[in-house]
Design an enzyme around this catalytic site. Structure first.
Site: not given
Ligand code: ADP
Length: 661
Positions: A116, A200, A275, A288, A290, A348
């Site tokens: 990341k 962040e 994403e 990120e 994928n 859950f």
């Molecule tokens: P992973 O790789 O574990 O899926 P991500 O970085 O894609 O992690 O984040 C997954 C979810 O977490 C996002 O879809 C969002 O809902 C939430 N999220 C991640 N970063 C942020 C952020 N900076 N602010 C708000 N929500 C976030």
């Protein structure tokens, strides 16, 4: 084109890939662990090779064993699905070295996007908006607090190696940053063997919207519009749809352009997903990329008419993309629901066991089921608890949702707990219907968990009608059996009392030309359908509208499930109902003096000792289950009387951990 491909995965996605390969005339090789010897993907592939014991680390994650299976079968290419080795740079490199095609991107792209922190740096360089934050590894919790204050609360503490929602914590103050830093790095260490953490800004009212891209090896890159995946629990997607009810054409093309720019910056090839997190003003920020097929890819397939697996295979074989950006058209709407083996009524908790009864909804226009199981199959502790994906599509969002709701109502699964009731409740929710989504939707709308959906008065009358009809018919059949010790309740009468939560509802059942009519006070319901005694699903029409109700017997009564609600009821003759009202009610034992394990798992630590006074909210113990750390806190003040388990113990669900005075 390849003659034979190996699918380095299991479950629904392996079956999904086999389906397309077969349609393309390509032979398929399945690989499986010992636990999966009889799995659906093994049955569906042309050939199958055993690659090790149940534990993923020694089977589906073993590059060595998979390479052997390739050699043994002569497969020319490998599709990795999602999860497992799909984003593993070493696997892609090992295949390249052996001259086997990887149906995915190149090693360089996987590597660049796998982390990341590094991917965010790269995205910034490619002109992609990213979340404000600190793109460096945080050393310890002291530094974490300093950085969090600099960024400004709330912040997101994240593992650089994270994925699948693991290793991520929201923090609103210094204490939460310290806690979050510790638990996120523990979780990341146990799940990814990499505990680097960064921080962040937390984007408020966030929506998760991602762009699907396709790139060939000739430099052509296009995007296939977006998927909105804002309905999440613990940062894991639950519902996904395409298009997003939130995006306008301008934002869509701006996001698409950035996704394409990022793909070009890493020489991307194959299908991939960029994403973004989108705020209430439609500002969007890169989260990120994928570098693989996503779980939710079907919604894109249904609105674009493209088969993404086919495109991935063609790209890996060196073909050019068959279309340009201007040829991409989004038609209609599609919504996907992930059916998990978990108990929504008990926080859950993951559920495992055998699918003692399993019936998928019948194929109807607009309904797609991607599953990897069959009746009698086992949902084991070793793998992801997803049972299937149900996808509804139609001309517009309402139609897609209606098709999906019907599909879920008719999906009959017994033997393991599942989340269908919760999925239904989400789809029926007025805020979901209005498209007012956010990743906080579930937390906002179900603040103290899910306790079953509430039925409207009309839905309740429908349930009563179905219950009365089935009972009437069963009793009528019983009446035809001669020589019984106990006489059936009916002697040809049509008066019944349906008891729901000890409230009597008197009804009359009458046979009509098309089926049965159930008269409940002023209301009359006409039921039509070819339900037969013993069928666990009533699927027919009520007053002309489609209706599916699931029927289970419990003791002398029934449990009926519909639209996310489960109703326990009895049907009696009027005299039996009078007597039933006099029966005493059983009182459940008081367990509030005990801390019980909410799930099967490993007790990793206990934070209290005998004699200690604890305050509400204080940490008591940590239970690890399915690679997640679950912090158990005191629900009220008290004094510890006894410890019934110790760190390192394996716990069963409801096993006592701590006893209070
Ligand atoms: P992973 O790789 O574990 O899926 P991500 O970085 O894609 O992690 O984040 C997954 C979810 O977490 C996002 O879809 C969002 O809902 C939430 N999220 C991640 N970063 C942020 C952020 N900076 N602010 C708000 N929500 C976030």
């Amino acid at each position: 084109m390849f003659k034979k491909i190996l699918i380095a995965n299991r479950g629904e996605i392996a079956c999904r890939i086999i389906r397309t390969a077969r349609a393309m005339g390509i032979e398929t090789v399945a690989v499986h662990s010992d636990a999966d010897a009889d799995a659906k993907h093994v049955r569906e592939a042309d050939e199958a090779v055993a690659i090790g014991p149940a534990s993923s680390a020694r089977s589906y994650l073993s590059i060595e064993n998979i390479l052997k299976a390739i050699e043994q079968t002569g497969a020319e290419a490998v599709h990795p699905g999602y999860g497992f080795l799909s984003e593993n740079r070493k696997f892609a490199a090992a295949l390249a070295e052996k001259g086997i095609a990887f149906i995915g991107p190149g090693v360089h792209a996987i590597e660049a996007m796998g982390d990341k922190i590094e991917s965010k740096k790269l995205a910034q360089k490619a002109g992609v908006n990213s979340v404000p934050g600190h793109l460096g590894v945080v050393k310890d919790d002291v530094e974490a607090v300093r950085i969090a204050r600099e960024i400004g609360y709330p912040v997101m503490v994240k593992a650089s190696a994270g994925g699948g929602g693991k290793g991520m914590r929201i923090a609103g103050n210094d204490q939460e940053v310290r806690d979050g830093f510790r638990s996120a790095s523990n979780e990341a260490r146990s799940s990814f063997a990499d505990d680097r953490i960064f921080i962040e800004k937390y984007i408020e009212h966030p929506r998760h919207i991602e762009i699907q891209i396709l790139a060939d090896s000739h430099g052509n890159v296009i995007h296939l519009g977006e998927r909105e995946c804002s309905i999440q629990r613990r940062h894991q997607k639950v519902l996904e749809e395409s298009p997003s009810p939130f995006l306008d054409a301008k934002t869509r093309s701006a996001m698409g352009a950035q996704a394409v720019a990022l793909a070009k910056a890493v020489d991307y090839r194959s299908a991939g997903t960029v994403e973004f997190i989108v705020d209430a003003e439609r500002n969007f920020y890169f989260l990120e990329m994928n570098t693989r097929l996503q779980v939710e890819h079907p919604v894109t397939e249904l609105v674009t008419g493209l088969d993404l697996v086919e495109q991935m295979i063609r790209i890996a074989a060196g073909e050019r993309l068959p279309l340009k950006q201007k040829d991409v058209k989004l038609n209609g709407w599609a919504v996907e629901a992930r059916v998990y083996a978990e108990d929504p009524l008990r926080g859950f908790l993951p559920s495992t066991g055998r699918l003692v009864r399993y019936r998928e909804p019948a194929a109807v226009a607009g309904l797609r089921i991607d599953s990897g199981v069959y009746e009698g199959a086992e949902i084991s502790v070793h793998y992801d608890p997803m049972i299937a994906k149900v996808i509804g599509s139609g001309a517009d969002r309402n139609q897609a949702i209606a098709t999906l709701e019907e599909g879920l109502d008719a999906y009959f699964i017994r033997g393991v707990s599942h989340n269908i009731s919760f999925l239904s409740a989400l789809l029926h929710h007025p805020r979901f219907r209005a498209g007012k989504l956010s990743t906080n939707f579930i937390a906002d709308e179900f603040p103290d968990g899910f306790h079953g959906a509430a039925l409207s008065d009309e839905e309740r009358r429908r349930i009563v009608a179905v219950a009365a009809m089935i009972h009437h018919r069963m009793q009528a059949r019983e009446a035809q059996i001669s020589g019984r010790l106990t006489p059936p309740e009916t002697t040809g009468g049509a008066e019944w009392v349906v008891m729901i939560a000890r409230v009597p509802v008197p009804v009359t059942v009458a046979e009509t030309a098309g089926g049965y009519a159930v008269i409940n006070g002023e209301a009359s319901h006409e039921l039509a359908g070819d339900w037969r005694i013993g069928d666990p699903l009533f699927q027919g029409r009520i007053n002309g509208e489609p209706l599916s109700v699931q029927i289970d017997r419990r003791g002398v009564g029934y449990v009926l499930s519909h639209a996310g609600a489960t109703v326990e009821l009895q049907v009696h003759s009027p005299r039996a109902a009078e007597l039933a009202a006099l029966m005493p009610v059983k009182v459940a034992p008081d367990m509030s003096r005990f801390l019980l394990s909410p799930m099967p798992g490993l007790l990793t630590s206990i934070a209290v000792s005998v004699g200690q006074e604890v305050k509400t909210g204080q940490e008591l113990a940590v239970v690890e289950a399915m690679k997640m750390e679950n912090l158990l806190r005191a629900e009220r003040d008290g004094k510890v009387a006894k410890l019934h388990a110790a760190a390192g113990d394996s716990l069963a669900v409801d096993q006592v951990i701590v006893e209070f005075e």
